[in-house]
Design a protein around this motif. Structure first.
Motif, PDB file in Angstrom:
ATOM      1  N   PRO A 108     -15.629 -14.211 -42.165  1.00 41.27           N
ATOM      2  CA  PRO A 108     -16.200 -14.025 -40.821  1.00 41.27           C
ATOM      3  C   PRO A 108     -16.513 -15.363 -40.167  1.00 41.27           C
ATOM      4  O   PRO A 108     -17.044 -16.270 -40.818  1.00 41.27           O
ATOM      5  N   ARG A 109     -16.180 -15.475 -38.882  1.00 42.53           N
ATOM      6  CA  ARG A 109     -16.416 -16.724 -38.158  1.00 42.53           C
ATOM      7  C   ARG A 109     -17.507 -16.587 -37.103  1.00 42.53           C
ATOM      8  O   ARG A 109     -18.152 -17.571 -36.742  1.00 42.53           O
ATOM      9  N   THR A 110     -17.695 -15.374 -36.573  1.00 34.71           N
ATOM     10  CA  THR A 110     -18.658 -15.192 -35.486  1.00 34.71           C
ATOM     11  C   THR A 110     -19.759 -14.199 -35.831  1.00 34.71           C
ATOM     12  O   THR A 110     -20.579 -13.881 -34.977  1.00 34.71           O
ATOM     13  N   GLY A 111     -19.775 -13.690 -37.052  1.00 38.12           N
ATOM     14  CA  GLY A 111     -20.776 -12.716 -37.447  1.00 38.12           C
ATOM     15  C   GLY A 111     -20.790 -12.549 -38.942  1.00 38.12           C
ATOM     16  O   GLY A 111     -20.452 -13.481 -39.693  1.00 38.12           O
ATOM     17  N   THR A 112     -21.148 -11.358 -39.394  1.00 40.66           N
ATOM     18  CA  THR A 112     -21.310 -11.100 -40.822  1.00 40.66           C
ATOM     19  C   THR A 112     -20.428  -9.971 -41.331  1.00 40.66           C
ATOM     20  O   THR A 112     -19.898 -10.038 -42.431  1.00 40.66           O
ATOM     21  N   PHE A 113     -20.221  -8.910 -40.506  1.00 35.14           N
ATOM     22  CA  PHE A 113     -19.580  -7.687 -40.988  1.00 35.14           C
ATOM     23  C   PHE A 113     -18.264  -7.424 -40.265  1.00 35.14           C
ATOM     24  O   PHE A 113     -18.177  -7.517 -39.036  1.00 35.14           O
ATOM     25  N   ALA A 114     -17.232  -7.077 -41.057  1.00 29.38           N
ATOM     26  CA  ALA A 114     -15.925  -6.714 -40.515  1.00 29.38           C
ATOM     27  C   ALA A 114     -15.413  -5.485 -41.251  1.00 29.38           C
ATOM     28  O   ALA A 114     -15.889  -5.151 -42.345  1.00 29.38           O
ATOM     29  N   TYR A 115     -14.383  -4.821 -40.663  1.00 29.12           N
ATOM     30  CA  TYR A 115     -13.926  -3.528 -41.181  1.00 29.12           C
ATOM     31  C   TYR A 115     -12.407  -3.463 -41.199  1.00 29.12           C
ATOM     32  O   TYR A 115     -11.746  -3.796 -40.211  1.00 29.12           O
TER      33      TYR A 115
END
Length: 344
Positions: A108-115
């Motif tokens: 992650p580059r701009t936050g914490t959580f991805a899906y």
């Protein structure tokens, strides 16, 4: 059955969907995706309902391959990159992962959580109506565990025969202070303390996980003590323990608590708050119920509008793409004599 095979991933990579609804009265945490906007985007791109279970990444990416067939997949959230055999995939675009190919999700580059969503969802038996993994109770996920290298996530082969799509819509990115509604125990704090909450900057501490984000900032003094009779907790409640440092309760929260709750993050801002990283600063803004409801409706309407914004991927005319298509049918020999007219 076609399997998405995990080659590597972070320690808190898990399966998450809308959450486990209807069991809080029995002490069961709802859990669920920390950023339901990003979950909806990834699912929409592969033709799933917006709250279908997907792979949730926390702080780290991962590497995958597939066996038994091809998989139609899409990634959304936290500015993570997606690549297939080293070739980048454009943001807000689904892609077909062919059998034996390698898929990589960047950090992650701009936050914490991805899906990472798979067409048709993950074919795993739910527990109490959900695949969402809850760490402390070991409910959901893959056999009650987070995901790890070597795990195989089954998918339905018949759901994979879909055209890659892209979302021609701007992501719903709110800016400004995190909006809260005061209460339910704001009467345990003086007006001066409430003003301090709303006028000060707080920082997300390293003590932040799916259960709650502890904040650091000015001490919030209690006027009537910091112990109350335990009562119900909802996502976004801001508890203030004896330390005076607020804790924002998140998806894996407990279902009841005994610290006063000075305010509650509105549902429309909870995903934005969840994407804040340790060390990031934030401010709070108090809003009334009507504004909170209107914001929730805008978010719901935006998610519902996503399928209408899908368009087929426009591939560049590269040699690789041309060789992957059937360009033979319907060709003619320009030097051959013209066929005789049937009326001759």
């Amino acid at each position: 059955m076609t399997d998405l095979v995990i080659k590597s991933c972070g320690p808190m990579t898990s399966l998450q969907d809308r959450g486990r609804i209807g069991y809080q009265g029995f002490g069961v945490s709802p859990s669920g995706a920390m950023d339901r906007r990003a979950l909806a985007v990834a699912n929409t791109l592969v033709g799933n309902p917006p709250e279908t279970a997907a792979v949730e990444f926390m702080n780290l990416g991962g590497a995958f391959t597939c066996e038994g067939g091809d998989l139609h997949v899409a990634l959304a959230g936290a500015g993570c990159s997606l690549s297939i055999d080293g070739t980048p995939v454009a943001p807000q675009t689904s892609v077909v992962l062919k059998e034996g190919q390698s898929l990589e999700v960047g950090h992650p580059r701009t936050g914490t959580f991805a899906y990472l969503a798979v067409a048709g969802g993950i074919a795993v038996e739910p527990e109490l109506g959900s695949l969402s993994f809850h760490l402390r109770s070991r409910l959901g996920g893959l056999k009650g565990s987070p995901l790890k290298a070597g795990d195989r996530l089954p998918a339905l082969p018949e759901a994979q025969d879909r055209e890659p799509m892209q979302l021609a819509v701007d992501l719903l990115e709110e800016t400004g202070p995190i909006r809260v509604m005061l209460g339910p125990q704001d009467d345990y704090f003086t007006p001066e303390t409430i003003s301090l909450l709303l006028e000060s900057e707080f920082t997300v501490s390293p003590q932040a996980d799916r259960m709650g984000f502890q904040l650091t900032g000015p001490r919030l003094e209690h006027s009537r003590g910091f112990n109350i009779v335990s009562d119900g907790i909802v996502d976004g409640h801001i508890q203030v323990p004896g330390s005076g440092q607020p804790i924002v309760l998140m998806r894996d929260r407990q279902t009841a608590g005994g610290y006063p709750k000075i305010a509650t993050v509105i549902s429309a801002d909870l995903a934005r708050f969840a994407q804040l990283r340790p060390g990031m600063g934030l401010r709070f803004e108090a809003v009334e119920r009507d504004a909170a409801v209107a914001a929730a409706r805008r978010l719901k309407d935006w998610i519902a509008s996503l399928p209408a914004s899908l368009t087929p991927v426009r591939f560049a005319l590269t040699t690789e793409h041309l060789l992957s298509r059937n360009l033979i049918g319907g060709t003619v020999d320009a030097l051959a004599p013209a066929p005789a007219d049937v009326n001759d």
